[in-house]
Design an enzyme around this catalytic site. Structure first.
Site, PDB file in Angstrom:
ATOM      1  N   GLN A 127       0.809  -1.213   0.000  1.00  0.00           N
ATOM      2  CA  GLN A 127       0.000   0.000   0.000  1.00  0.00           C
ATOM      3  C   GLN A 127       0.845   1.268   0.000  1.00  0.00           C
ATOM      4  O   GLN A 127       0.317   2.368   0.054  1.00  0.00           O
ATOM      5  CB  GLN A 127      -0.928  -0.014   1.227  1.00  0.00           C
ATOM      6  CG  GLN A 127      -1.889  -1.193   1.201  1.00  0.00           C
ATOM      7  CD  GLN A 127      -2.513  -1.488   2.568  1.00  0.00           C
ATOM      8  OE1 GLN A 127      -2.368  -0.732   3.515  1.00  0.00           O
ATOM      9  NE2 GLN A 127      -3.221  -2.608   2.652  1.00  0.00           N
ATOM     10  N   HIS A 164      -0.846  -0.144   5.763  1.00  0.00           N
ATOM     11  CA  HIS A 164      -1.382   0.821   6.744  1.00  0.00           C
ATOM     12  C   HIS A 164      -0.479   2.022   6.999  1.00  0.00           C
ATOM     13  O   HIS A 164       0.024   2.221   8.098  1.00  0.00           O
ATOM     14  CB  HIS A 164      -1.704   0.098   8.063  1.00  0.00           C
ATOM     15  CG  HIS A 164      -2.699  -1.011   7.871  1.00  0.00           C
ATOM     16  ND1 HIS A 164      -3.148  -1.783   8.897  1.00  0.00           N
ATOM     17  CD2 HIS A 164      -3.341  -1.452   6.768  1.00  0.00           C
ATOM     18  CE1 HIS A 164      -4.022  -2.678   8.438  1.00  0.00           C
ATOM     19  NE2 HIS A 164      -4.144  -2.485   7.133  1.00  0.00           N
ATOM     20  N   GLU A 173     -14.626   2.385  10.246  1.00  0.00           N
ATOM     21  CA  GLU A 173     -15.198   3.393  11.154  1.00  0.00           C
ATOM     22  C   GLU A 173     -15.218   4.791  10.573  1.00  0.00           C
ATOM     23  O   GLU A 173     -14.351   5.167   9.781  1.00  0.00           O
ATOM     24  CB  GLU A 173     -14.374   3.430  12.458  1.00  0.00           C
ATOM     25  CG  GLU A 173     -14.386   2.126  13.223  1.00  0.00           C
ATOM     26  CD  GLU A 173     -13.611   2.186  14.529  1.00  0.00           C
ATOM     27  OE1 GLU A 173     -12.981   3.244  14.816  1.00  0.00           O
ATOM     28  OE2 GLU A 173     -13.642   1.182  15.271  1.00  0.00           O
ATOM     29  N   TYR A 198      -9.177   5.599  20.237  1.00  0.00           N
ATOM     30  CA  TYR A 198     -10.176   5.052  19.311  1.00  0.00           C
ATOM     31  C   TYR A 198     -10.157   3.522  19.261  1.00  0.00           C
ATOM     32  O   TYR A 198     -10.801   2.918  18.417  1.00  0.00           O
ATOM     33  CB  TYR A 198     -10.025   5.721  17.935  1.00  0.00           C
ATOM     34  CG  TYR A 198     -10.479   7.170  18.080  1.00  0.00           C
ATOM     35  CD1 TYR A 198     -11.803   7.525  17.898  1.00  0.00           C
ATOM     36  CD2 TYR A 198      -9.605   8.136  18.569  1.00  0.00           C
ATOM     37  CE1 TYR A 198     -12.243   8.813  18.149  1.00  0.00           C
ATOM     38  CE2 TYR A 198     -10.028   9.428  18.825  1.00  0.00           C
ATOM     39  CZ  TYR A 198     -11.359   9.762  18.617  1.00  0.00           C
ATOM     40  OH  TYR A 198     -11.795  11.023  18.894  1.00  0.00           O
ATOM     41  N   TYR A 246      -9.821 -11.511   9.509  1.00  0.00           N
ATOM     42  CA  TYR A 246      -9.964 -11.900   8.108  1.00  0.00           C
ATOM     43  C   TYR A 246     -10.040 -13.411   7.944  1.00  0.00           C
ATOM     44  O   TYR A 246     -10.735 -13.923   7.102  1.00  0.00           O
ATOM     45  CB  TYR A 246      -8.764 -11.406   7.293  1.00  0.00           C
ATOM     46  CG  TYR A 246      -8.818  -9.960   6.944  1.00  0.00           C
ATOM     47  CD1 TYR A 246      -9.856  -9.455   6.153  1.00  0.00           C
ATOM     48  CD2 TYR A 246      -7.844  -9.085   7.383  1.00  0.00           C
ATOM     49  CE1 TYR A 246      -9.886  -8.122   5.816  1.00  0.00           C
ATOM     50  CE2 TYR A 246      -7.870  -7.746   7.049  1.00  0.00           C
ATOM     51  CZ  TYR A 246      -8.893  -7.273   6.269  1.00  0.00           C
ATOM     52  OH  TYR A 246      -8.932  -5.954   5.930  1.00  0.00           O
TER      53      TYR A 246
HETATM   54  C1  HEC Z   1      -7.288  -9.488   4.126  1.00  0.00           C
HETATM   55  C2  HEC Z   1      -7.086  -9.611   2.722  1.00  0.00           C
HETATM   56  C3  HEC Z   1      -6.946 -10.982   2.127  1.00  0.00           C
HETATM   57  C4  HEC Z   1      -7.770 -12.071   2.285  1.00  0.00           C
HETATM   58  C5  HEC Z   1      -9.032 -12.174   3.136  1.00  0.00           C
HETATM   59  C6  HEC Z   1      -7.223 -13.111   1.438  1.00  0.00           C
HETATM   60  N1  HEC Z   1      -6.090 -12.660   0.817  1.00  0.00           N
HETATM   61 FE1  HEC Z   1      -4.931 -13.741  -0.451  1.00  0.00          FE
HETATM   62  N2  HEC Z   1      -3.637 -12.160  -0.571  1.00  0.00           N
HETATM   63  C7  HEC Z   1      -3.803 -10.930   0.016  1.00  0.00           C
HETATM   64  C8  HEC Z   1      -2.682 -10.098  -0.316  1.00  0.00           C
HETATM   65  C9  HEC Z   1      -2.481  -8.646   0.132  1.00  0.00           C
HETATM   66  C10 HEC Z   1      -1.840 -10.863  -1.125  1.00  0.00           C
HETATM   67  C11 HEC Z   1      -0.524 -10.437  -1.748  1.00  0.00           C
HETATM   68  C12 HEC Z   1       0.606 -10.962  -0.921  1.00  0.00           C
HETATM   69  C13 HEC Z   1       1.926 -10.733  -1.634  1.00  0.00           C
HETATM   70  O1  HEC Z   1       2.152 -11.373  -2.671  1.00  0.00           O
HETATM   71  O2  HEC Z   1       2.698  -9.902  -1.167  1.00  0.00           O
HETATM   72  C14 HEC Z   1      -2.474 -12.166  -1.266  1.00  0.00           C
HETATM   73  C15 HEC Z   1      -1.935 -13.214  -1.993  1.00  0.00           C
HETATM   74  C16 HEC Z   1      -2.582 -14.410  -2.236  1.00  0.00           C
HETATM   75  C17 HEC Z   1      -2.063 -15.471  -3.063  1.00  0.00           C
HETATM   76  C18 HEC Z   1      -0.768 -15.423  -3.806  1.00  0.00           C
HETATM   77  C19 HEC Z   1      -1.052 -14.762  -5.129  1.00  0.00           C
HETATM   78  C20 HEC Z   1       0.105 -14.690  -6.075  1.00  0.00           C
HETATM   79  O3  HEC Z   1       0.196 -13.681  -6.775  1.00  0.00           O
HETATM   80  O4  HEC Z   1       0.911 -15.614  -6.138  1.00  0.00           O
HETATM   81  C21 HEC Z   1      -3.005 -16.462  -3.103  1.00  0.00           C
HETATM   82  C22 HEC Z   1      -2.942 -17.762  -3.861  1.00  0.00           C
HETATM   83  C23 HEC Z   1      -4.097 -16.021  -2.266  1.00  0.00           C
HETATM   84  N3  HEC Z   1      -3.795 -14.783  -1.747  1.00  0.00           N
HETATM   85  C24 HEC Z   1      -5.250 -16.744  -2.064  1.00  0.00           C
HETATM   86  C25 HEC Z   1      -6.237 -16.395  -1.154  1.00  0.00           C
HETATM   87  C26 HEC Z   1      -7.367 -17.217  -0.851  1.00  0.00           C
HETATM   88  C27 HEC Z   1      -7.702 -18.535  -1.525  1.00  0.00           C
HETATM   89  C28 HEC Z   1      -8.054 -16.563   0.119  1.00  0.00           C
HETATM   90  C29 HEC Z   1      -9.293 -17.032   0.841  1.00  0.00           C
HETATM   91  C30 HEC Z   1      -9.187 -18.313   1.482  1.00  0.00           C
HETATM   92  C31 HEC Z   1      -7.368 -15.319   0.398  1.00  0.00           C
HETATM   93  N4  HEC Z   1      -6.271 -15.251  -0.394  1.00  0.00           N
HETATM   94  C32 HEC Z   1      -7.792 -14.365   1.302  1.00  0.00           C
HETATM   95  C33 HEC Z   1      -4.860 -10.547   0.803  1.00  0.00           C
HETATM   96  C34 HEC Z   1      -5.893 -11.370   1.209  1.00  0.00           C
END
Ligand code: HEC
Length: 488
Positions: A192, A260, A353, A363, A374
């Site tokens: 971010q 953040h 909020e 807060y 999450y």
């Molecule tokens: C709170 C937010 C959030 C939630 C909820 C979340 N993710 Fe993610 N996810 C991210 C973020 C941010 C990244 C990027 C992380 C990075 O590559 O730095 C990511 C990366 C990933 C990746 C890797 C992607 C890549 O480019 O290789 C996968 C696979 C993935 N998430 C699957 C899931 C699945 C399936 C779920 C639900 C079970 C889920 N995520 C829930 C935020 C979230």
């Protein structure tokens, strides 16, 4: 039936997941596919988009994987997550067999022609739209921007726009967008972070100062880390010059987290600058008064420390702290009627909020929140506490509360005296009306035009939005809401 025997029943020999997946991807039955689609919508869509095209988390469609796209790698991503980047690990919530089904779902989904992938109409609309007693048209002001973050106006009517990767541009009154202003600070553009807000000093016509907030790379190097910093400078002949540091923290506090940063900039007209900093993704910071993260801050507009901040004289408190316990304050605005400071912030999952920020108040984050975790693990916080200021409103599910504006111009009379709050994942703008008794209500006035990152009222009284297209980071735009009856 166990997962293995289920594979057996499908005629597959279990010889390690990656081998099985690469040679013969698991086909889910229609029933299993639909079950995993529901699971995905429940657990993942919040961040990756209902159509898997991305949002706060990246896109999960083929060709876009950053952490690897073999089944093994996807499995690891989901189980362990990338907590620093905001991806919670689901290994503690979901048994391995369920994670494997989710992997199969993610691999299979792109092959299905689905109504859910139908593209929403983004950007401008020629049709009249109506909401909260006003009728308006939505028109493009600038297109082709990469994650536009902040908007501000110079006294001569030109608009300044930041693009998160680190560019500041000027939109001329002729509608022409300038090349990036040369010499703006280098940014730690992870997650971010990047170049964030831009603000014009109230006396800019006399002093020329423009303020920028950004994720500053750790001073002196020392690894991948950053923290919110603020500079001011002037623009002369397309160059950023006379830069002065207004706020920065010691290198030791810089963090590898890409999350953040907060960082909206607000002047109060009495020589002070307010800004928020998020918790940097670390739960302990916001209640720790010695730490600058998770706080609303107040400085003199030249960066000097005010003598009368609420915790003045308490050596253990970070001296610019004005209020604390905020998670990620993405909206901050002072209303020109009462002079009060208002804030919107991202909750964890739900619990976004809208707050009235008062000096010295707590807060709540990360001890009190109306949101959930999450990854659906039990929450560690309470929903209220007597010494914690309650939000006037909360959003559950989250809208990804972003830019916040106070509307008091002439163009939309029915909106005077109300707030306009943007939402990223919610892809919307909500009008908030605060009553004299302190209660607040909200109404959505715009939806499904893209992720709303900033909301501002222009010198013309029209409402300007910085929109991000979650499918294409380079297709961001500035649009404005213009009264349907008004001339261009
Ligand atoms: C709170 C937010 C959030 C939630 C909820 C979340 N993710 Fe993610 N996810 C991210 C973020 C941010 C990244 C990027 C992380 C990075 O590559 O730095 C990511 C990366 C990933 C990746 C890797 C992607 C890549 O480019 O290789 C996968 C696979 C993935 N998430 C699957 C899931 C699945 C399936 C779920 C639900 C079970 C889920 N995520 C829930 C935020 C979230």
């Amino acid at each position: 039936m166990t997962f293995k025997s289920c594979l057996g029943a499908l005629g597959l020999v279990w010889g390690g997941w990656s081998v099985a997946a690469e040679t013969a991807p698991l086909r889910l039955s229609e029933e299993a596919y639909q079950r995993n689609h529901r699971q995905y919508l429940l657990l993942c869509a919040n961040c990756h988009g209902a159509d898997r095209n991305g949002g706060l988390g990246g896109s999960l469609v083929p060709g876009n994987w950053r952490r690897g796209e073999t089944a093994e790698e996807i499995l690891k991503s989901i189980k362990i997550g990338y907590p620093e980047a905001g991806m919670p690990g689901f290994g503690a919530l979901l048994p391995d067999a369920e994670v494997r089904e989710l992997v199969a779902y993610l691999q299979e989904a792109p092959r299905r022609p689905m109504a859910e992938t139908a593209r929403k109409t983004a950007g401008a609309s020629t049709r009249d739209l109506s909401a909260a007693g006003e009728t308006f048209v939505l028109e493009d002001v600038a297109t082709g921007l990469e994650t536009p973050w902040g908007i501000a106006w110079l006294p001569d009517g030109r608009m300044l726009v930041t693009e998160r990767p680190g560019r500041l541009r000027i939109l001329g009154t002729d509608g022409r967008m300038s090349a990036p202003v040369a010499g703006t600070p280098a940014v730690f553009a992870k997650g971010q972070g990047g170049l964030m807000d831009v603000a014009v000093h109230p006396n800019h016509a006399q002093n020329g100062w423009i303020y920028l907030s950004y994720s500053q790379p750790r001073p002196g190097g020392g690894g991948e880390a950053g923290f919110t910093a603020i500079v001011r400078g002037k623009i002369v002949d397309g160059r950023w010059v006379e830069q002065q540091m207004i706020f920065e923290v010691p290198a030791a506090l810089h963090s590898g987290s890409g999350r953040h940063y907060g960082s909206r900039l607000v002047f109060d007209g009495a020589g002070f600058l307010f800004f928020g900093i998020g918790d940097r993704g670390a739960d302990g910071t916001a209640q720790n008064l010695a730490h600058p993260a998770g706080k609303i801050h107040r400085l003199h507009d030249d960066g000097r420390m005010p003598a009368d901040n609420p915790f003045a004289g308490r050596a253990e408190v970070w001296p610019s702290v004005w209020a604390y316990g905020v998670r990620n304050p993405h909206g901050l605005v002072r209303d020109g009627v009462t002079g009060r400071l208002w804030e919107t912030e991202h909750g964890p999952r739900g619990g976004d909020e809208f707050n009235w920020i008062e000096a010295g108040k707590n807060y709540g984050w990360a001890a009190v929140s109306r949101g959930k975790n999450y990854n659906y693990m039990p929450v560690k916080w309470a929903t209220s506490r007597p010494d914690v200021n309650e939000p006037l409103l909360d959003w559950t599910p989250s809208i990804g509360a972003s830019g916040l504006a106070f509307y008091n111009a002439a163009a939309f009379p029915a909106w005077r005296g109300s707030f306009l709050a943007g939402g990223l994942v919610g892809e919307r703008v909500d009008q908030i009306v605060v009553s004299a008794d302190g209660s607040a209500r909200r109404e959505t006035i715009l939806k499904d035009r893209g992720r709303v990152r900033d909301v501002r009222v222009g010198p013309d009284g029209f409402v300007y939005l910085a929109l991000n297209d979650r499918r294409d980071e380079k297709a961001g735009r500035i649009v404005r809401l213009r009264p349907a009856a008004a001339q261009k």
